[in-house]
Design a protein around this motif. Structure first.
Motif: not given
Lengths: 289, 431
Positions: A43-44, A46, A251, A254-259, B81, B104, B108, B394, B431
């Motif tokens: 989620s960050t 990485q 979503r 860009f919202e949950f950052f699971q690229l 982001m 978050q 990061a 999320e 997480d």
């Protein structure tokens, strides 16, 4: 011969920078997205894993299949409405040759409007409590509707808005096709005394098919990646009923950052768009006259 | 939360150092970064708009060129982001909600730690110690102070005194009275009895108060507790209220729709952000017929939601020293006093007690009620809107989905909470 070869060499050398730049600009984002789709992100942002997890997750994800269904439903509904109404509007414009220029401009004005503006406008009109649409319905003694907030009709309402905006565009393409049809076949039909509806079904429509397929290709690319209107109006709701694959991927990314997962979704969507375009191009080749 | 105790110790020491360094304050020069440029990514909410409206004053005071990039909240975050993920220096300063993305972004490494700045160039009259302690703690993660508080806010119950009087009703004294009062309002008035957020991603902001007051908690023993009895009762109460007594299309409602509906005189009760106070009162129509109170207590007591926006410096900023000047200016007692008069609740007690602010409050009973309600939020509130995990943003989606599916009738409360629990436990594990 030697001069020609030398000339060709010069041409190739001179066009090489542009060619490399274009290929890089197209290829790099695609390759980069494919590469990302095999990575798992925290989620960050990485990278925490590598492999096909995103694709196996996708297959087991109900929201992915819902996204596929909504994308196809919206695509088919919008495309059919736009082709039917666009052809009708084009025939009207073709016959009304003496229509003032201002009227023609008014007909085509919706697609000149940015989709975000159109979305905001319809959001206000269709607001269930304060919007004009329900005011008209209740003034006519009809029950009000929840419009974009109704899970049952949200996709048809979105298709209606898109049809309002893009039918004139289809009409312009079809009008161009109508203007290029050979007058001799119509003269022959007139001499033979063919009725109007038969002229349309037997002559106009078959001859227009290549134009209609061109319009289908152009609209298909947009409709399969349907985004801005949904983003402005429903953001995929209510209850995911308007969550197209494109909105879902956006979503997730860009919202949950699971690229990584978002990339896998976008690769799948790109394959869908590519498949549709290839199929429609084959169809166009088949109906060419 | 674990970060708070560690964080407050770190911050307290930083503040003490800052306050014990009068020499640095005496050397302070507002024009030390004259001619430099700072890029500010703003949320176009009332607070962001006010900062932008006073931009010229900052530029005149410091000689720093402030470039503003303003978007709606969601778009602002998406841009942020993208910029942060690319480690770009395009943004120097940005608005942030520590209660939402704080953990978050801090994990990061996207925030610049402000502790060293509090020990360096600080204006003599800045009064870092005067910032609300609860908000400072909420903006502290693993000892790093990530953003200066700009305001204090939370959802409040706005209700129409004239309609209540006409219907012979008293404002709710307990959460469980809301359905009964709403039903009575429906009988005697044409107005929508009760309005609140229904848009999935926005629901947790208003739902969290219901959940806490019903005695619930999002997490128990490190696991999602959406299927615990108090949380299920809160989901049922909230969604039934909106289903039976809410406006049509409430499932797409966020603050914009709530404000428009209430301001237009179409809802009798509206549970929405204190930040919308000035928007609701725009035009003055609601000034005379509105009263404001915190969400009434429930079986679990009173734990209203309270949060605050903060201003942070990007870890990738190439101009953090000049950016710090913007942070100081925006969170200074002088500027916060100005913002308070525009309906932005100040995060400084001294500003809240100033004669000018109190005179402004005294001009109208509803302003005083707004302030009193916020003071209660500050005293008793919690900032737990989403799950206290890195994936907090999320988690809010899953909470909103659970409420939304019960509201739309596409799932029973047991089905909805089980779906949410599964997704949230997976998120907690990730997480």
């Amino acid at each position: 011969m030697n001069v020609n070869r030398e000339h060709r060499g010069q041409m190739a050398a001179m066009s090489m920078p542009a060619l490399v730049f274009t290929v890089a600009m197209i290829a790099f984002p695609i390759i980069y997205t494919i590469w990302m789709s095999f990575q798992t992100y925290s989620s960050t942002g990485q990278v925490i894993g590598w492999g096909g997890d995103n694709y196996s997750r996708m297959v087991a994800d109900d929201r992915f299949w819902n996204g596929i269904w909504v994308t196809i439903y919206l695509y088919v509904l919008s495309l059919v409405m736009q082709l039917v109404l666009g052809t009708g509007l084009a025939l009207l414009l073709f016959r009304a040759r003496r229509l003032p220029g201002i009227m023609r401009s008014l007909f085509i004005s919706p697609f000149m409007m940015p989709p975000v503006v159109a979305g905001m406008m319809w959001l206000v009109i269709l607001d269930p409590s304060l919007g004009a649409a329900n005011w008209i319905l209740t003034s006519l003694g009809l029950p009000p509707s929840s419009w974009l907030a109704s899970p049952a009709i949200v996709v048809p309402v979105l298709a209606m808005i898109d049809t309002w905006q893009w039918t004139p565009y289809v009409a312009l393409i079809v009008l161009g096709g109508l203007q290029s049809l050979p007058p001799s076949v119509y003269e022959a039909a007139e001499i033979d005394g063919a009725p109007r509806h038969k002229v349309f079904w037997r002559i106009t429509l078959p001859l227009l098919l290549p134009t209609l397929v061109t319009a289908m290709v152009l609209r298909s690319v947009d409709l399969l990646r349907f985004f801005d209107l949904i983003y402005i109006t429903t953001q995929g709701g209510p209850s995911d009923r308007s969550m197209t694959l494109n909105i879902y991927g956006f979503r997730i990314g860009f919202e949950f950052f699971q690229l990584g997962y978002a990339s896998a979704l976008m690769i799948t969507l790109s394959i869908m768009v590519l498949g549709a375009v290839i199929a429609l191009n084959r169809l166009r080749a088949a109906v060419e006259w | 939360m674990a970060n708070e105790s560690a964080g407050s110790m770190g911050l307290t020491s930083a503040l003490l150092v800052a306050m014990a360094l009068p020499a640095a304050a005496q050397d302070f020069d507002w024009r030390a970064h004259e001619g430099e440029t700072v890029t500010f990514l703003a949320n176009s909410n009332p607070l962001g708009q006010l900062l932008i409206a006073h931009k010229d004053e900052f530029e005149a005071l410091t000689g720093i060129n402030l470039v503003v990039d303003s978007y709606q909240e969601q778009q602002m975050r998406q841009r942020l982001m993208t910029v942060m993920n690319a480690r770009s220096d395009e943004v120097d300063v940005f608005m942030t909600l520590p209660s939402r993305e704080g953990m978050q972004f801090a994990t990061a490494g996207w925030y610049k730690d402000l502790n060293p700045y509090l020990e360096g160039a600080v204006a003599p009259d800045y009064d870092a110690g005067g910032l609300a302690e609860a908000l400072v703690d909420a903006a502290t993660f693993d000892g790093q102070f990530i953003g200066v508080p700009l305001n204090i806010e939370g959802p409040l119950l706005y209700y129409r005194t004239d309609v209540f009087e006409e219907c012979g009703l008293q404002p709710p004294s307990a959460l469980q009275e809301l359905p009964e009062i709403s039903a009575a309002l429906k009988e005697c008035s044409d107005l929508t009895p009760f309005a609140s957020r229904g848009l999935a991603a926005a629901v947790p902001y208003t739902f969290a108060g219901f959940m806490h007051n019903m005695g619930g908690s999002y997490m128990v023993d490190g696991q999602s507790a959406m299927c615990s009895e108090p949380v299920k009762a809160a989901i049922t109460l909230y969604s039934d209220l909106l289903k039976e007594h809410g406006p049509p299309g409430v499932v797409n409602y966020s603050f914009q729709q709530l404000t428009a509906l209430y301001r237009a005189g179409r809802s009798a009760m509206s549970f929405e952000s204190s930040n919308e106070f000035s928007g609701i009162m725009e035009g003055g129509e609601r000034m005379e017929d509105t009263a404001i109170m915190p969400l009434p207590p429930g079986p679990g007591g009173s734990h209203p939601t309270v949060i605050g926006w903060a201003l942070s410096i990007s870890a990738h900023s190439r101009n953090p020293d000049a950016a710090w000047y913007f942070l100081q200016w925006a969170s200074s007692p002088q500027m916060q006093a100005k913002f308070a008069l525009e309906g932005i609740a100040p995060p400084r007690e001294a500003v809240a007690e100033s004669a000018e602010y109190n005179a402004w409050l005294g001009e109208s009973p509803v302003r005083q009620q707004w302030h009193d309600a916020l003071a209660e939020l500050a005293r008793t509130g919690t900032s737990e809107i989403g799950f206290p995990i890195v994936g907090n943003p999320e988690s809010r989606q899953y909470i909103g989905d659970a409420v939304g599916s019960v509201l739309l009738g596409t799932a029973t409360v047991d089905q909805a909470c089980a779906t949410a629990d599964a997704a949230l436990n997976e998120l907690i594990a990730r997480d």
